[in-house]
Design an enzyme around this catalytic site. Structure first.
Site, PDB file in Angstrom:
ATOM      1  N   GLU A   1      36.986  35.642  43.861  1.00 44.66           N
ATOM      2  CA  GLU A   1      37.304  34.377  43.200  1.00 44.66           C
ATOM      3  C   GLU A   1      36.705  34.263  41.805  1.00 44.66           C
ATOM      4  O   GLU A   1      37.071  33.367  41.034  1.00 44.66           O
ATOM      5  CB  GLU A   1      36.806  33.213  44.067  1.00 44.66           C
ATOM      6  CG  GLU A   1      37.604  33.053  45.364  1.00 44.66           C
ATOM      7  CD  GLU A   1      37.078  31.954  46.263  1.00 44.66           C
ATOM      8  OE1 GLU A   1      35.888  31.588  46.123  1.00 44.66           O
ATOM      9  OE2 GLU A   1      37.847  31.455  47.101  1.00 44.66           O
TER      10      GLU A   1
ATOM     11  N   GLU B   1      29.191  48.476  61.231  1.00 37.45           N
ATOM     12  CA  GLU B   1      27.959  47.833  60.773  1.00 37.45           C
ATOM     13  C   GLU B   1      26.701  48.551  61.262  1.00 37.45           C
ATOM     14  O   GLU B   1      25.597  48.262  60.814  1.00 37.45           O
ATOM     15  CB  GLU B   1      27.911  46.372  61.220  1.00 37.45           C
ATOM     16  CG  GLU B   1      27.725  46.147  62.699  1.00 37.45           C
ATOM     17  CD  GLU B   1      27.568  44.661  63.021  1.00 37.45           C
ATOM     18  OE1 GLU B   1      26.518  44.312  63.551  1.00 37.45           O
ATOM     19  OE2 GLU B   1      28.487  43.888  62.715  1.00 37.45           O
TER      20      GLU B   1
END
Length: 276
Positions: A82, A113
């Site tokens: 963004e 992960e």
């Protein structure tokens, strides 16, 4: 030091959710969510230190990296994505990295992960350097993918920060600027996409927005460098120019589209009219 306890994994204080009326489910979740801004407020001294470190890194020409897994990783990628349209900077200015790569934005990648080495490998592909800063995102504070990358960065003199939702988390021990936002157990036990994710998003909003303000990408309270990617933003930019110049709507819009941003259009207008 207090022992490390994962409050994010503690049992919810709400029981038998499957039998609760819809209104009670909504009210309970809302009640829990109200704790988040208070937890963020309590962490403001830590957030301030991290935000300053980010500003200092960018001032020396460095980049801001986020690294995380699952929800945390997605939030980092979201915040990074963004920044270019909002502030008109290169997509290489703020970079989000998620365990498992881009496919993990929409699909779970098994064991991604848990790989202690891959986080650094993913960072290294971006030629991370001492000018940059890395923020590790892990609500649990224990994600191997993230901690491994941070340990390597620290060993190489790269500044590190973190955002976690557990006090005295392992990730905090490898962060130069740890941020711990303690929101407590989730409404749905262990579902850190709820309060913990909201807390991380709030802190990310603060850090990246403040960094862009300090880097001169904002004028007054306006996004004068936003990319004109749709009609709504063109109309917003036109209103900004009218407010600053007094131009008629069509002239303001023409000037905006000619130069591509409010900031560039303002600079051209001031140069042509001799204003400072």
């Amino acid at each position: 030091m207090e022992p490390f306890i994962k409050t994010t994994e503690q049992p919810s204080s709400y029981r038998h959710l499957e039998t609760m009326p819809l209104h009670d489910l909504l009210a309970g979740m809302n009640q829990e969510d109200q704790q988040v801004p208070l937890a963020v407020q309590a962490a403001l001294p830590q957030i301030e230190k991290l935000a300053l470190a980010v500003v200092e890194a960018m001032a020396r020409g460095g980049r801001l990296f986020y690294i995380g897994a699952g929800t945390s990783g997605r939030l980092g990628v979201l915040d990074a994505s963004e920044i270019p349209p909002t502030f008109g900077v290169s997509k290489n200015y703020v970079i989000g990295i998620i365990a498992g790569g881009n496919i993990a934005l929409t699909d779970a990648v098994e064991n991604a992960e848990d790989d202690e080495e891959q986080g650094w490998k993913d960072l290294e592909s971006h030629k991370v350097s001492k000018n940059d800063i890395l923020i590790g995102l892990a609500t649990s504070g224990t994600t191997p993918y993230v901690i491994g990358a941070m340990e390597k960065c620290r060993a190489l003199g790269i500044v590190t920060g973190c955002i976690t939702c557990n006090k005295h988390a392992p990730i905090s021990q490898v962060a130069d600027f740890p941020v711990e936002v303690i929101v407590g157990p989730e409404f749905l036990t262990g579902s850190t996409r709820l309060k913990s994710g909201t807390a991380q998003k709030m802190v990310l909003n603060m850090i990246s927005t403040i960094a862009m303000i300090r880097m001169g990408r904002v004028l007054d309270n306006k996004m004068v460098n936003m990319q004109l990617t749709n009609q709504k933003l063109i109309e917003r930019g036109t209103r900004m120019l009218i407010e600053k110049t007094g131009l008629e709507t069509e002239k303001a819009k023409h000037l905006l589209l000619q130069y591509g941003s409010v900031a560039a259009a303002m600079e051209a207008y001031n140069k042509d009219t001799g204003q400072i």
